[in-house]
Design an enzyme around this catalytic site. Sequence first.
Site, PDB file in Angstrom:
ATOM      1  CG  ASN A  79      -2.289   0.625   0.896  1.00  0.00           C
ATOM      2  OD1 ASN A  79      -2.354   1.585   0.125  1.00  0.00           O
ATOM      3  ND2 ASN A  79      -3.341   0.120   1.500  1.00  0.00           N
ATOM      4  CG  HIS A 109      24.033   1.569   9.991  1.00  0.00           C
ATOM      5  ND1 HIS A 109      24.734   2.260   9.028  1.00  0.00           N
ATOM      6  CD2 HIS A 109      22.733   1.769   9.710  1.00  0.00           C
ATOM      7  CE1 HIS A 109      23.885   2.857   8.219  1.00  0.00           C
ATOM      8  NE2 HIS A 109      22.659   2.574   8.610  1.00  0.00           N
ATOM      9  CB  THR A 159      13.156  -7.156  17.395  1.00  0.00           C
ATOM     10  OG1 THR A 159      12.391  -7.905  18.341  1.00  0.00           O
ATOM     11  CG2 THR A 159      12.777  -5.679  17.466  1.00  0.00           C
ATOM     12  NE  ARG A 174       7.761  -9.146  24.571  1.00  0.00           N
ATOM     13  CZ  ARG A 174       8.012  -7.899  24.969  1.00  0.00           C
ATOM     14  NH1 ARG A 174       7.080  -6.976  24.880  1.00  0.00           N
ATOM     15  NH2 ARG A 174       9.186  -7.593  25.446  1.00  0.00           N
TER      16      ARG A 174
END
Length: 183
Positions: A79, A109, A159, A174
């Site tokens: 979208n 990085h 993550t 989670r």
Amino acid sequence: MTSRRSEKQKMLSGDLYVASDPELQRDMAQCAEWLARYNRHDGTLHERLGQVGTNATIRAPFYCDYGYNIFLGDNVFLNFGCIVLDVVQVRIGDGTQVGPGVQILAADHPRDPALRREMLESGRPVTIGRHVWIGGGAIILPGITVGDHAIIGAGSVVTHDVAAGETVAGNPARPLHAGMPRG
């Protein structure tokens, strides 16, 4: 004798590289020209992306680094306002739907400040499975794999890898409940 790898070769393999390298700067400039055309509706996905499946759609505006590291399966939908930092491969499987403002970040990085001062960057591939739904504003971090039929809630920051059929939400994302694969 060992041949020296180019900064682009380093980037594509996920190793540390210098983004200000002239070849990479040319690639980014070419991508920026294509994005300007695409976002004006004067260009096509096939001009720049690594693979574009049947009926794949990206609604403008769209932003990416290079384009050629993005691989879309059939019936993929992104979208408005999505960002894909594609210094290495980003693969999105068949039938996946991506909400507005989603960021898929394969660029990374170094954690070591001395390496950052040297302007080094790297990348870790992102793989998103088939028939995944990613809610608006979600952020997928470098190196993440999202399994088939998973759901990522709006605004989530992913993550860690997401298992097939799993529903995740939040920052960091989670599991909400055990999901079952669909279709």
